[in-house]
Write an enzyme that holds these catalytic residues in place. Sequence first.
Site, short mmCIF file in Angstrom:
data_model
loop_
_atom_site.label_atom_id
_atom_site.label_comp_id
_atom_site.label_asym_id
_atom_site.label_seq_id
_atom_site.Cartn_x
_atom_site.Cartn_y
_atom_site.Cartn_z
N THR A 115 0.47 -20.06 8.07
CA THR A 115 -0.84 -20.43 7.69
C THR A 115 -0.72 -21.99 7.26
OG1 THR A 115 -1.30 -18.43 6.80
CG2 THR A 115 -2.30 -20.17 5.48
N GLN A 150 -2.13 -12.99 15.01
CA GLN A 150 -2.07 -11.98 13.81
C GLN A 150 -3.30 -11.78 13.42
OE1 GLN A 150 -0.23 -13.28 10.04
NE2 GLN A 150 1.24 -11.81 10.22
N HIS A 200 -1.13 -7.72 10.75
CA HIS A 200 -0.37 -8.35 9.48
C HIS A 200 -0.41 -7.00 8.50
CE1 HIS A 200 1.23 -10.75 6.47
NE2 HIS A 200 0.46 -11.81 6.36
N ASN A 222 3.74 -9.02 3.51
CA ASN A 222 3.47 -10.18 2.35
C ASN A 222 2.35 -9.73 1.29
OD1 ASN A 222 5.25 -11.32 3.46
ND2 ASN A 222 4.25 -12.84 4.49
N TYR A 281 -0.78 -8.31 1.73
CA TYR A 281 -2.07 -8.32 1.92
C TYR A 281 -2.93 -6.86 2.13
CZ TYR A 281 -1.25 -13.19 2.19
OH TYR A 281 -1.05 -14.43 1.71
N ARG A 302 3.61 -6.81 11.71
CA ARG A 302 4.83 -7.13 10.80
C ARG A 302 4.60 -6.58 9.69
NH1 ARG A 302 4.98 -13.70 8.58
NH2 ARG A 302 7.06 -13.98 9.35
N ASN A 320 2.64 -11.85 -3.39
CA ASN A 320 1.57 -11.53 -3.80
C ASN A 320 1.33 -10.35 -4.55
OD1 ASN A 320 0.03 -13.60 -2.37
ND2 ASN A 320 0.36 -12.97 -0.55
N GLY A 349 9.99 -19.69 11.04
CA GLY A 349 8.95 -20.32 10.42
C GLY A 349 8.96 -21.84 10.44
N ARG A 350 9.16 -22.35 9.03
CA ARG A 350 9.43 -23.56 8.79
C ARG A 350 9.99 -24.54 9.87
NH1 ARG A 350 10.29 -22.73 2.55
NH2 ARG A 350 10.89 -20.74 3.28
#
Length: 362
Positions: free
Chosen positions: A25, A98, A174, A177, A179, A226, A234, A316-317
């Site tokens: 994101t 995603q 997705h 995490n 959601y 995922r 969250n 990711g990062r």
Amino acid sequence: MTDLFSPINLGPYQLSNRIAMAPLTRNRAGPGNVPGDLAAEYYAQRADAGLIIAEATQILPEGQGYQDTPGIHSPEQIAGWRKVTDAVHAKGGRIFLQLWHVGRVSHTSLQPGGKAPVAPSAIAAKTKTFVNNTFAETSEPRALEQAEIPAIVAAYGQAAKNAIAAGFDGVELHAANGYLLDQFLRDSSNKRTDIYGGSIENRARFTLEAARAVIAAIGAERTGIRISPVTPANDVSDSNPQALFEYLVQQLNALNLVYIHVIEGSTGGPRDFGGDFDYAALRKHYSGVWIVNNGYDPALARQVVSSRAADLVAFGRPFISNPDLVERLRVGAPLNEVDRATLYGGGAKGYTDYPRLDQAAE
Ligand code: 8OZ
């Protein structure tokens, strides 16, 4: 011998290596939540990943939880994404999208008509979202009526069709995490007493219906998912994640989903979070492509792929700060550090301006 640079088949595609770009994101969509030219440049810079999984993208206006995240529900958004997929394909890359519904991780200021966000149960998440250029507590959600769920399931299918119309090679559901889908899966956030709550089978129902809707729309060979079995992200948790996710993976296997992408431990945090969760036991239930993620360094990534513990590793990062991550891993070059101040929102700075090895040497 299999290594990170061995090609691998993913449904109808042959990926050129086993390095995936994780969905990230970045909050840089333009008016109407349309991805812009800068997004096309950003993803094209990273097109030598074996697979790009483009950032979480809301399937409906109600599915948005943060400012300036892209959608895939309007013609303008489809046209915006088309520029991204064309740019990636021009460089020989493969890109999935995603598909995201945030559920309760939202704020009334982002919801159509300023209404409450939706959730399995009317329990607020103790987590913050980013709206109006600042962090804010998420809003109190309302529980979805059972009769509302089919329309959301259908929206996953429509979003998948839209993604293919936008030129994506496939989609990733997705279900991680904390959601919406994860809120239904886990028993800290799902207190329903209807067919979508209670037993593991009931809590998995929504995710499996969404998966079937996407498969019906675009085919199982273009549909991945995922999951994050133990992440506390969250404000979700579960009393028995091993049983829950083993059941889910068995069911996904029966649907012939093309890949499962597992976040191990706490998303963006400790890999050992969740203690004795047995990921290998999950994989035993699944015969498709297995993608792992979370805090992999180059050595660990090489090890899990060469030992066949995983088929691909998603970074990711490191992909944010290293557009040429694949080349850096190939030659063992050091990695650029990520600038946290430019992760979410803004423009080119911290997005398309990280140096490649050949630029750093100039
Ligand atoms: C960071 C900030 C906002 C959203 C996720 C889509 O964790 C996200 C996300 C990450 O999956």
